[in-house]
Design a protein around this motif. Structure first.
Motif, short mmCIF file in Angstrom:
data_model
loop_
_atom_site.label_atom_id
_atom_site.label_comp_id
_atom_site.label_asym_id
_atom_site.label_seq_id
_atom_site.Cartn_x
_atom_site.Cartn_y
_atom_site.Cartn_z
N LEU A 92 5.90 8.40 -8.63
CA LEU A 92 7.80 8.52 -8.62
C LEU A 92 7.69 7.52 -9.07
O LEU A 92 6.98 6.22 -8.93
N SER A 93 9.22 7.26 -9.59
CA SER A 93 9.98 5.96 -10.67
C SER A 93 10.26 5.00 -8.94
O SER A 93 10.31 5.07 -8.11
N ALA A 94 10.84 3.89 -9.76
CA ALA A 94 10.74 2.55 -8.81
C ALA A 94 12.20 3.41 -8.15
O ALA A 94 12.17 2.89 -6.81
N ARG A 95 13.09 3.36 -8.74
CA ARG A 95 14.29 3.94 -7.71
C ARG A 95 13.27 5.80 -7.34
O ARG A 95 15.01 5.35 -6.24
N GLN A 96 12.84 5.71 -7.13
CA GLN A 96 12.72 7.08 -6.62
C GLN A 96 11.79 7.04 -5.09
O GLN A 96 12.30 7.08 -4.12
N LEU A 127 11.59 5.26 0.65
CA LEU A 127 11.81 3.77 1.52
C LEU A 127 12.70 2.87 2.45
O LEU A 127 12.48 1.81 2.59
N GLY A 128 13.82 3.18 1.34
CA GLY A 128 15.18 2.88 1.81
C GLY A 128 15.44 1.05 2.15
O GLY A 128 15.80 0.31 2.19
N LEU A 129 14.50 0.97 0.35
CA LEU A 129 14.96 -0.41 -0.30
C LEU A 129 15.34 -0.60 -1.08
O LEU A 129 15.95 0.25 -1.81
N SER A 130 15.45 -1.53 -1.67
CA SER A 130 15.82 -1.91 -3.16
C SER A 130 15.04 -1.93 -3.81
O SER A 130 14.21 -2.05 -4.38
N HIS A 131 16.13 -1.08 -5.61
CA HIS A 131 14.53 -1.52 -6.66
C HIS A 131 14.43 -2.30 -6.63
O HIS A 131 12.77 -2.93 -7.46
N ARG A 132 15.17 -3.97 -6.67
CA ARG A 132 14.45 -5.10 -7.17
C ARG A 132 13.06 -4.98 -6.11
O ARG A 132 11.70 -5.59 -6.99
N THR A 133 13.73 -4.86 -4.78
CA THR A 133 12.19 -5.05 -3.56
C THR A 133 11.17 -4.49 -4.04
O THR A 133 9.78 -4.81 -4.63
N VAL A 134 11.11 -2.73 -4.39
CA VAL A 134 9.98 -2.35 -4.71
C VAL A 134 9.51 -2.89 -6.17
O VAL A 134 8.19 -2.79 -6.26
N GLU A 135 10.01 -3.11 -7.17
CA GLU A 135 9.61 -3.81 -8.49
C GLU A 135 9.35 -5.13 -7.74
O GLU A 135 8.00 -4.89 -8.47
N ASN A 136 9.53 -5.45 -7.82
CA ASN A 136 8.68 -6.74 -7.02
C ASN A 136 7.48 -6.78 -6.00
O ASN A 136 6.56 -6.79 -6.09
N THR A 192 0.81 -1.09 -0.40
CA THR A 192 -0.15 0.05 -0.29
C THR A 192 0.85 1.16 -0.23
O THR A 192 0.95 2.25 -0.71
N GLU A 193 1.60 1.49 0.60
CA GLU A 193 2.75 2.75 0.94
C GLU A 193 3.40 2.21 -0.37
O GLU A 193 3.15 3.99 -1.18
N VAL A 194 3.85 1.49 -0.86
CA VAL A 194 3.97 1.02 -1.96
C VAL A 194 3.30 2.15 -3.73
O VAL A 194 3.73 3.10 -4.22
N LEU A 195 2.36 1.73 -3.18
CA LEU A 195 1.54 2.31 -4.36
C LEU A 195 0.95 3.27 -4.07
O LEU A 195 0.72 4.52 -5.14
#
Length: 220
Positions: free
Chosen positions: A174-178, A183-192, A164-167
């Motif tokens: 915001l882009s996945a990298r932003q 959020l202090g996460l990796s780009h891959r984690t956000v994409e997942n 929900t936070e990512v959504l």
């Protein structure tokens, strides 16, 4: 510098000086400006003929509104994304454009570089809003939901707090990298998280995901 050469753009505005100026600026920035139009009728006809990647859409046209034109354009060119470029930042105009299927909304005070970046992002499937407008629309849908007008027969599927936070951040453009940096996460984690949310909600892309967030008032 971002490669813009493959992005096909159509500019819809009934003011010739503004329309031609925007078209010229985009062409100089490397976009392929495939058509311009000055009315709903012309926009729909030309979109069907040239299938642009992105349509820059004014909200006030002589034979209707940008909402009418957005619906018409998307009916004849399903792959086209519409980015509203309007003098109006009124809630009703923004809300109507998003409901009609627009991917984003910029006001005409945007700079040339902001417009270039917005067109590029829209072509890539991102939702783009002038700062403050995404929050305005989210707030409006929260108000509607709070007033009991939400669709109670279609509850939100079970997505996690992190999803929900990512959504919410996707809905803000915001882009996945932003999002990863915020959020202090990796780009891959956000994409997942994004892909997991798309699957759970049975949505096809980030634009649909953004529209879902707006319609359900998800703001984390």
């Amino acid at each position: 510098m971002t490669d813009t050469t493959a992005v096909r753009v159509m500019v819809v505005d009934d003011h010739p000086i503004w329309r031609d100026g925007v078209a010229r600026d985009l062409a100089e920035d490397g976009f392929d400006v495939v058509a311009t139009a000055d009315s709903v009728r012309a926009a729909v006809a030309r979109a069907g003929a040239v299938t642009p990647d992105v349509v820059l859409m004014d909200m006030q046209l002589p034979d209707g509104t940008g909402v009418d034109a957005t619906v018409g354009v998307m009916s004849v060119s399903a792959t086209t994304r519409v980015l509203v470029l309007s003098a109006s930042s009124e809630r009703d105009d923004v809300l109507a454009a998003v409901k009609a299927g627009a991917s984003g909304y910029l006001v005409k005070s945007a700079s040339r570089s902001e417009l270039r970046d917005a067109v590029t992002a829209t072509a890539a499937g991102q939702a783009v809003f002038t700062p403050g407008l995404a929050g305005l629309v989210l707030g409006e849908f929260r108000r509607i939901a709070g007033g009991g007008d939400a669709d109670t027969d279609n509850p939100t599927p079970p997505i996690t707090e992190r999803e929900t936070e990512v959504l919410r951040l996707v809905a803000k453009g915001l882009s996945a990298r932003q999002i990863a940096a915020k959020l202090g996460l990796s780009h891959r984690t956000v994409e997942n998280h994004v892909q997991s949310t798309l699957r759970k909600l049975q949505l096809g892309n980030r634009v649909e995901l953004t529209r879902y967030a707006i319609e359900h008032g998800l703001d984390g």
